[in-house]
Design a protein around this motif. Structure first.
Motif, PDB file in Angstrom:
ATOM      1  N   HIS A  32       0.818  -1.218   0.000  1.00  0.00           N
ATOM      2  CA  HIS A  32       0.000   0.000   0.000  1.00  0.00           C
ATOM      3  C   HIS A  32       0.847   1.261   0.000  1.00  0.00           C
ATOM      4  N   HIS A  33       1.980   1.228   0.700  1.00  0.00           N
ATOM      5  CA  HIS A  33       2.842   2.409   0.711  1.00  0.00           C
ATOM      6  C   HIS A  33       3.373   2.700  -0.691  1.00  0.00           C
ATOM      7  N   GLY A  34       3.816   1.640  -1.372  1.00  0.00           N
ATOM      8  CA  GLY A  34       4.275   1.822  -2.747  1.00  0.00           C
ATOM      9  C   GLY A  34       3.169   2.325  -3.648  1.00  0.00           C
ATOM     10  N   ASP A  35       1.968   1.785  -3.475  1.00  0.00           N
ATOM     11  CA  ASP A  35       0.818   2.195  -4.270  1.00  0.00           C
ATOM     12  C   ASP A  35       0.512   3.677  -4.049  1.00  0.00           C
ATOM     13  N   ASN A  36       0.563   4.121  -2.803  1.00  0.00           N
ATOM     14  CA  ASN A  36       0.293   5.524  -2.496  1.00  0.00           C
ATOM     15  C   ASN A  36       1.324   6.438  -3.139  1.00  0.00           C
ATOM     16  N   LEU A  37       2.593   6.039  -3.098  1.00  0.00           N
ATOM     17  CA  LEU A  37       3.636   6.852  -3.715  1.00  0.00           C
ATOM     18  C   LEU A  37       3.424   6.980  -5.221  1.00  0.00           C
ATOM     19  N   LEU A  38       2.992   5.898  -5.846  1.00  0.00           N
ATOM     20  CA  LEU A  38       2.804   5.895  -7.290  1.00  0.00           C
ATOM     21  C   LEU A  38       1.530   6.607  -7.718  1.00  0.00           C
ATOM     22  N   ASP A  39       0.641   6.882  -6.764  1.00  0.00           N
ATOM     23  CA  ASP A  39      -0.662   7.478  -7.093  1.00  0.00           C
ATOM     24  C   ASP A  39      -0.818   8.936  -6.664  1.00  0.00           C
ATOM     25  N   THR A  40       0.087   9.459  -5.851  1.00  0.00           N
ATOM     26  CA  THR A  40      -0.118  10.757  -5.205  1.00  0.00           C
ATOM     27  C   THR A  40       0.792  11.831  -5.792  1.00  0.00           C
ATOM     28  N   THR A  42       1.810  15.000  -8.826  1.00  0.00           N
ATOM     29  CA  THR A  42       2.052  15.060 -10.261  1.00  0.00           C
ATOM     30  C   THR A  42       2.922  13.877 -10.675  1.00  0.00           C
ATOM     31  N   ARG A  43       3.016  13.667 -11.975  1.00  0.00           N
ATOM     32  CA  ARG A  43       3.822  12.540 -12.435  1.00  0.00           C
ATOM     33  C   ARG A  43       5.267  12.692 -11.986  1.00  0.00           C
ATOM     34  N   ALA A  44       5.809  13.912 -12.075  1.00  0.00           N
ATOM     35  CA  ALA A  44       7.192  14.129 -11.657  1.00  0.00           C
ATOM     36  C   ALA A  44       7.367  13.859 -10.166  1.00  0.00           C
ATOM     37  N   GLN A  45       6.400  14.299  -9.366  1.00  0.00           N
ATOM     38  CA  GLN A  45       6.472  14.060  -7.928  1.00  0.00           C
ATOM     39  C   GLN A  45       6.388  12.571  -7.612  1.00  0.00           C
ATOM     40  N   ARG A  46       5.502  11.879  -8.320  1.00  0.00           N
ATOM     41  CA  ARG A  46       5.341  10.443  -8.085  1.00  0.00           C
ATOM     42  C   ARG A  46       6.606   9.682  -8.477  1.00  0.00           C
ATOM     43  N   ALA A  47       7.182  10.070  -9.621  1.00  0.00           N
ATOM     44  CA  ALA A  47       8.401   9.389 -10.079  1.00  0.00           C
ATOM     45  C   ALA A  47       9.549   9.596  -9.093  1.00  0.00           C
ATOM     46  N   ALA A  48       9.681  10.823  -8.585  1.00  0.00           N
ATOM     47  CA  ALA A  48      10.760  11.115  -7.640  1.00  0.00           C
ATOM     48  C   ALA A  48      10.548  10.380  -6.322  1.00  0.00           C
ATOM     49  N   ALA A  49       9.303  10.379  -5.845  1.00  0.00           N
ATOM     50  CA  ALA A  49       9.011   9.705  -4.572  1.00  0.00           C
ATOM     51  C   ALA A  49       9.267   8.211  -4.684  1.00  0.00           C
ATOM     52  N   ALA A  97       4.953   0.332 -13.733  1.00  0.00           N
ATOM     53  CA  ALA A  97       3.798   0.236 -14.637  1.00  0.00           C
ATOM     54  C   ALA A  97       2.631   1.057 -14.106  1.00  0.00           C
ATOM     55  N   GLU A  98       2.512   1.146 -12.788  1.00  0.00           N
ATOM     56  CA  GLU A  98       1.460   1.972 -12.192  1.00  0.00           C
ATOM     57  C   GLU A  98       1.734   3.454 -12.423  1.00  0.00           C
ATOM     58  N   LEU A  99       2.997   3.832 -12.406  1.00  0.00           N
ATOM     59  CA  LEU A  99       3.370   5.219 -12.665  1.00  0.00           C
ATOM     60  C   LEU A  99       2.987   5.631 -14.082  1.00  0.00           C
ATOM     61  N   GLU A 100       3.091   4.710 -15.013  1.00  0.00           N
ATOM     62  CA  GLU A 100       2.794   4.997 -16.408  1.00  0.00           C
ATOM     63  C   GLU A 100       1.296   4.904 -16.719  1.00  0.00           C
ATOM     64  N   PHE A 101       0.523   4.303 -15.820  1.00  0.00           N
ATOM     65  CA  PHE A 101      -0.877   4.009 -16.116  1.00  0.00           C
ATOM     66  C   PHE A 101      -1.731   5.276 -16.195  1.00  0.00           C
ATOM     67  N   ASP A 102      -2.382   5.470 -17.333  1.00  0.00           N
ATOM     68  CA  ASP A 102      -3.385   6.535 -17.452  1.00  0.00           C
ATOM     69  C   ASP A 102      -4.591   6.049 -18.247  1.00  0.00           C
ATOM     70  N   GLY A 103      -4.773   4.731 -18.283  1.00  0.00           N
ATOM     71  CA  GLY A 103      -5.881   4.122 -19.013  1.00  0.00           C
ATOM     72  C   GLY A 103      -5.353   3.083 -19.981  1.00  0.00           C
TER      73      GLY A 103
END
Length: 274
Positions: A32-40, A42-49, A97-103
């Protein structure tokens, strides 16, 4: 874990042997922690986190020392269950793959997402309750279960996903039912939307029904939990099917009374196994 999916949390606390519960909770917390980082963010913020956290996890894997409570807990669980190390490494290698997901454009894209993200994430927990050695049957059963669960989540969470702009139902599926994203966003409960929801829920339900065989592949102490998780997902699918196009206004949940019945049956099974 309790906030994310209370019925599953209660099931784990009630049905698993006490020695296993902390490790299952720890693995779920990592997921869940990884999921939250990948979902929260902007894309740049998520990638860095994610990059920062992945680096810390890999250091913990290499040194056997965690730098915060979650990392220390993960290290402890890997010491108790060495097979988890390879599962964590596999998860880290594909989780973006979750970071890249937009549909999804196609059903093939959805299946690739399940293989790259949903299944590796689920295996963090499943590897702890599954057999010590797997000839491939257990992982295949987990794949059937998590694909069905992911498909159910995507259709059940239509309202939330539309608000976030990340629809999980493939575009080719929408097109097949003459439904547009604009129709869904506007909450139009057309015949096409009703048929779309019904098809996706029934497909998920078929996979969940097939997943009942998964309980025969796990050791006795885990069997009652696996059975309960599958049955609770089936109850959720039935609720979503009844809700139909109204899912555009909010998700369906498993009925409390039905969930209690499932847990009661599973608790009796767990006692018998022990």
């Amino acid at each position: 874990m309790a906030r994310f999916r209370r019925a599953s949390y209660v099931a784990a606390r009630l049905l698993l042997p006490p020695y296993l519960v902390p490790h299952v909770v720890a693995a779920t917390a990592v997921m869940h922690h990884g999921d939250n980082l990948l979902d929260t963010g902007t894309r740049a913020q998520r990638a860095a986190a994610w990059a920062s956290w992945e680096g810390r996890v890999r250091r913990a894997l290499g040194t056997g020392v965690g730098d915060d409570p979650l990392m220390r807990t993960l290290v402890h669980t890997m010491e108790a269950y060495p097979r988890l190390r390879g599962v964590v490494e596999a998860y880290l290698s594909t989780a973006t793959a979750e970071l890249e997901f937009d549909g999804f454009a196609t059903e093939t894209d959805l299946q690739a997402y399940v293989d790259a993200y949903s299944l590796p994430g689920f295996m963090l927990v499943a590897s702890l309750i599954g057999p010590d050695a797997d000839d491939g049957s257990f992982r295949a059963g987990c794949r059937t279960f998590i694909e069905a669960g992911q498909r159910l989540d995507f259709v059940n969470d239509l309202a939330e996903d539309l608000r976030e702009g990340r629809l999980g139902v493939p575009m080719e599926t929408l097109k097949r039912f003459s439904v547009s994203v604009e129709d869904l966003a506007a909450g139009r409960e057309s015949a096409g939307v009703r048929e779309l929801v019904e098809e996706q829920v029934r497909a998920a339900r078929a996979g969940l029904s097939a997943s009942r065989e998964l309980s025969a592949l796990v050791p006795g102490p885990s069997r009652a939990l696996v059975e309960a998780l599958v049955e609770i997902e089936l109850l959720t699918a039935d609720s979503a099917l009844r809700r139909g196009a109204e899912l555009l206004r909010g998700s369906a949940s498993p009925p409390p009374l039905g969930t209690l019945r499932v847990l009661a049956r599973a608790w009796r099974r767990a006692r018998a196994e022990r």
